[in-house]
Design a protein around this motif. Structure first.
Motif, PDB file in Angstrom:
ATOM      1  N   ILE A 177       0.853  -1.180   0.000  1.00 52.37           N
ATOM      2  CA  ILE A 177       0.000   0.000   0.000  1.00 52.37           C
ATOM      3  C   ILE A 177       0.892   1.234   0.000  1.00 52.37           C
ATOM      4  CG2 ILE A 177      -1.945   1.173   1.101  1.00 52.37           C
ATOM      5  CD1 ILE A 177      -2.507  -1.747   0.285  1.00 52.37           C
ATOM      6  N   GLY A 178       0.918   1.923  -1.125  1.00 52.53           N
ATOM      7  CA  GLY A 178       1.725   3.130  -1.245  1.00 52.53           C
ATOM      8  C   GLY A 178       3.065   2.859  -1.903  1.00 52.53           C
ATOM      9  N   ALA A 179       3.383   3.661  -2.922  1.00 54.09           N
ATOM     10  CA  ALA A 179       4.686   3.573  -3.590  1.00 54.09           C
ATOM     11  C   ALA A 179       5.483   4.823  -3.258  1.00 54.09           C
ATOM     12  CB  ALA A 179       4.509   3.421  -5.091  1.00 54.09           C
ATOM     13  N   GLY A 180       5.471   5.183  -1.955  1.00 52.87           N
ATOM     14  CA  GLY A 180       6.147   6.382  -1.489  1.00 52.87           C
ATOM     15  C   GLY A 180       7.403   6.063  -0.714  1.00 52.87           C
ATOM     16  N   GLY A 181       7.621   6.820   0.368  1.00 47.60           N
ATOM     17  CA  GLY A 181       8.854   6.680   1.130  1.00 47.60           C
ATOM     18  C   GLY A 181       9.072   5.299   1.697  1.00 47.60           C
ATOM     19  N   LEU A 182       8.052   4.691   2.271  1.00 42.71           N
ATOM     20  CA  LEU A 182       8.160   3.341   2.807  1.00 42.71           C
ATOM     21  C   LEU A 182       7.999   2.293   1.711  1.00 42.71           C
ATOM     22  CD1 LEU A 182       6.097   3.751   6.109  1.00 42.71           C
ATOM     23  CD2 LEU A 182       8.577   3.484   5.905  1.00 42.71           C
ATOM     24  N   GLY A 183       7.031   2.492   0.847  1.00 44.03           N
ATOM     25  CA  GLY A 183       6.775   1.518  -0.200  1.00 44.03           C
ATOM     26  C   GLY A 183       7.943   1.330  -1.152  1.00 44.03           C
ATOM     27  N   ALA A 184       8.723   2.400  -1.375  1.00 40.20           N
ATOM     28  CA  ALA A 184       9.838   2.317  -2.323  1.00 40.20           C
ATOM     29  C   ALA A 184      10.852   1.247  -1.936  1.00 40.20           C
ATOM     30  CB  ALA A 184      10.505   3.695  -2.459  1.00 40.20           C
ATOM     31  N   PRO A 185      11.448   1.287  -0.728  1.00 40.35           N
ATOM     32  CA  PRO A 185      12.393   0.226  -0.383  1.00 40.35           C
ATOM     33  C   PRO A 185      11.737  -1.130  -0.227  1.00 40.35           C
ATOM     34  CG  PRO A 185      12.036   1.692   1.490  1.00 40.35           C
ATOM     35  CD  PRO A 185      11.402   2.329   0.308  1.00 40.35           C
ATOM     36  N   VAL A 186      10.488  -1.162   0.225  1.00 31.81           N
ATOM     37  CA  VAL A 186       9.779  -2.440   0.331  1.00 31.81           C
ATOM     38  C   VAL A 186       9.699  -3.101  -1.038  1.00 31.81           C
ATOM     39  CG1 VAL A 186       7.545  -3.523   0.770  1.00 31.81           C
ATOM     40  CG2 VAL A 186       8.422  -1.814   2.361  1.00 31.81           C
ATOM     41  N   LEU A 187       9.233  -2.363  -2.031  1.00 27.30           N
ATOM     42  CA  LEU A 187       9.075  -2.909  -3.370  1.00 27.30           C
ATOM     43  C   LEU A 187      10.414  -3.314  -3.970  1.00 27.30           C
ATOM     44  CD1 LEU A 187       6.425  -0.364  -4.664  1.00 27.30           C
ATOM     45  CD2 LEU A 187       6.058  -2.826  -4.410  1.00 27.30           C
ATOM     46  N   GLU A 188      11.428  -2.485  -3.794  1.00 26.76           N
ATOM     47  CA  GLU A 188      12.733  -2.791  -4.371  1.00 26.76           C
ATOM     48  C   GLU A 188      13.336  -4.051  -3.768  1.00 26.76           C
ATOM     49  OE1 GLU A 188      14.457   1.470  -5.890  1.00 26.76           O
ATOM     50  OE2 GLU A 188      14.760   0.970  -3.786  1.00 26.76           O
ATOM     51  N   TYR A 189      13.289  -4.161  -2.437  1.00 26.86           N
ATOM     52  CA  TYR A 189      13.915  -5.320  -1.806  1.00 26.86           C
ATOM     53  C   TYR A 189      13.104  -6.592  -1.986  1.00 26.86           C
ATOM     54  CZ  TYR A 189      18.087  -3.290   0.163  1.00 26.86           C
ATOM     55  OH  TYR A 189      19.325  -2.728   0.290  1.00 26.86           O
ATOM     56  N   LEU A 190      11.784  -6.494  -2.031  1.00 25.51           N
ATOM     57  CA  LEU A 190      10.990  -7.702  -2.274  1.00 25.51           C
ATOM     58  C   LEU A 190      11.156  -8.180  -3.713  1.00 25.51           C
ATOM     59  CD1 LEU A 190       7.686  -7.114  -0.275  1.00 25.51           C
ATOM     60  CD2 LEU A 190       9.750  -8.352   0.407  1.00 25.51           C
ATOM     61  N   ALA A 191      11.266  -7.244  -4.645  1.00 22.44           N
ATOM     62  CA  ALA A 191      11.536  -7.635  -6.029  1.00 22.44           C
ATOM     63  C   ALA A 191      12.906  -8.292  -6.137  1.00 22.44           C
ATOM     64  CB  ALA A 191      11.456  -6.415  -6.947  1.00 22.44           C
ATOM     65  N   ALA A 192      13.909  -7.681  -5.527  1.00 20.56           N
ATOM     66  CA  ALA A 192      15.256  -8.242  -5.573  1.00 20.56           C
ATOM     67  C   ALA A 192      15.309  -9.614  -4.907  1.00 20.56           C
ATOM     68  CB  ALA A 192      16.242  -7.293  -4.900  1.00 20.56           C
ATOM     69  N   ALA A 193      14.483  -9.810  -3.867  1.00 19.33           N
ATOM     70  CA  ALA A 193      14.461 -11.081  -3.139  1.00 19.33           C
ATOM     71  C   ALA A 193      13.790 -12.196  -3.923  1.00 19.33           C
ATOM     72  CB  ALA A 193      13.754 -10.904  -1.798  1.00 19.33           C
ATOM     73  N   GLY A 194      13.055 -11.836  -4.970  1.00 26.74           N
ATOM     74  CA  GLY A 194      12.423 -12.865  -5.796  1.00 26.74           C
ATOM     75  C   GLY A 194      10.959 -13.101  -5.533  1.00 26.74           C
ATOM     76  N   VAL A 195      10.283 -12.156  -4.872  1.00 28.41           N
ATOM     77  CA  VAL A 195       8.831 -12.300  -4.704  1.00 28.41           C
ATOM     78  C   VAL A 195       8.182 -12.323  -6.079  1.00 28.41           C
ATOM     79  CG1 VAL A 195       6.739 -11.145  -3.885  1.00 28.41           C
ATOM     80  CG2 VAL A 195       8.750 -11.289  -2.411  1.00 28.41           C
ATOM     81  N   GLY A 196       7.340 -13.309  -6.314  1.00 29.19           N
ATOM     82  CA  GLY A 196       6.802 -13.534  -7.654  1.00 29.19           C
ATOM     83  C   GLY A 196       5.854 -12.475  -8.150  1.00 29.19           C
ATOM     84  N   THR A 197       4.969 -11.993  -7.267  1.00 29.69           N
ATOM     85  CA  THR A 197       3.982 -10.996  -7.671  1.00 29.69           C
ATOM     86  C   THR A 197       3.897  -9.896  -6.627  1.00 29.69           C
ATOM     87  OG1 THR A 197       2.676 -12.687  -8.817  1.00 29.69           O
ATOM     88  CG2 THR A 197       1.579 -10.594  -8.329  1.00 29.69           C
ATOM     89  N   LEU A 198       4.032  -8.664  -7.081  1.00 32.76           N
ATOM     90  CA  LEU A 198       3.888  -7.497  -6.214  1.00 32.76           C
ATOM     91  C   LEU A 198       2.717  -6.655  -6.701  1.00 32.76           C
ATOM     92  CD1 LEU A 198       7.624  -6.399  -5.829  1.00 32.76           C
ATOM     93  CD2 LEU A 198       6.154  -7.325  -4.029  1.00 32.76           C
ATOM     94  N   GLY A 199       1.745  -6.443  -5.815  1.00 35.26           N
ATOM     95  CA  GLY A 199       0.668  -5.512  -6.106  1.00 35.26           C
ATOM     96  C   GLY A 199       1.028  -4.154  -5.530  1.00 35.26           C
ATOM     97  N   VAL A 200       0.808  -3.098  -6.294  1.00 35.88           N
ATOM     98  CA  VAL A 200       1.154  -1.747  -5.851  1.00 35.88           C
ATOM     99  C   VAL A 200      -0.103  -0.889  -5.889  1.00 35.88           C
ATOM    100  CG1 VAL A 200       2.706   0.211  -6.153  1.00 35.88           C
ATOM    101  CG2 VAL A 200       3.408  -2.053  -6.959  1.00 35.88           C
TER     102      VAL A 200
END
Length: 251
Positions: A39-62
């Motif tokens: 929830i949110g692609a802002g200050g918190l969502g940015a590192p969350v999305l980047e690190y989960l993508a790098a970790a190999g999470v298959g699907t990310l909803g934004v």
């Protein structure tokens, strides 16, 4: 459930995970199968999305209905000068594709409301809340509680941040119900009492620290390792370089 077999390229990409006994190939396959809603692609969502993508999470909803502004770039590192004016969901999707083309991004360019939250949350395994207002936080927490989805919650302001994990639909080791977000914050503060980041400011690197902690908790939940922050509120004081933990229970 599919086995989510790893390709040769994925085995090389995630090699530093796979050699960890706590993760291994099985844990990496869980990450590949996982669906995480952010929830949110802002200050918190940015590192969350980047690190989960790098970790190999298959699907990310934004989930985000905002566009990138120049003032976002001091902390929202998933966006760049070139994406100012672009929808944050589209900017985030482009960055994630560069980080890891194996991750599927589902862009939800909407504002989360009590009318649409439950149906959206139900489509994912774990939810990470990076929102910046109490109305959305209560909406997300209530939807996750009703749908039985673990929620990684965080908040930041100026030089301080907090992180916790909410699973009120389960019992703790003593057989007592885990606390909910409303046990932690029974009601929202009066309007104007808690200034927004735009009003009070926030140190950009702080959101990186706290958002990365959220990503770590999400990975723990997906892979089943460690002890998630259920019933514990982790507090971070950036100026003092100090972490403290507060325990809280079901009211």
């Amino acid at each position: 459930m599919t086995t989510a077999a790893l390709t040769a390229d994925e085995i090389e990409r995630y090699a530093r995970h796979i050699v960890l006994p706590e993760i291994g190939g099985a844990g990496q396959q869980r990450l590949k199968r996982a669906r995480v809603l952010v929830i949110g692609a802002g200050g918190l969502g940015a590192p969350v999305l980047e690190y989960l993508a790098a970790a190999g999470v298959g699907t990310l909803g934004v989930v985000d209905d905002d566009t990138v502004s120049l003032s976002n770039l001091q902390r929202q590192v998933i966006h760049s000068t070139d994406t100012v004016g672009m929808l944050k969901t589209h900017s985030a999707k482009a960055t994630i594709a560069r980080i890891n083309p194996n991750t599927t991004v589902e862009a939800h360019t909407i504002r989360l409301t009590p009318d649409n939250a439950a149906a959206l949350v139900a489509r994912y395994d774990v939810v990470v809340d990076g929102s910046d207002n109490f109305e959305t936080r209560y909406t997300v927490a209530d939807a996750c509680a009703s749908e039985g989805k673990p929620l990684v919650h965080a908040a930041v302001g100026r030089f301080d941040g907090s992180v916790t994990v909410l699973k009120p639909f389960e019992d703790d080791k003593d057989g007592k119900p885990n606390p909910s977000y409303r046990d932690l914050f029974p009601e929202a503060p009066p309007p104007g009492l808690v200034p927004s980041c735009a009003e009070a400011g926030v140190l950009g690197a702080l959101t990186g620290v706290v958002g990365t902690l959220q990503a770590m908790e999400a990975i723990k939940l997906i892979t089943g390792i460690g002890e998630p922050l259920v019933g514990r509120l982790l507090l971070y004081d950036a100026l003092a370089a100090r972490f403290d933990t507060i325990r809280y229970k079901r009211a």
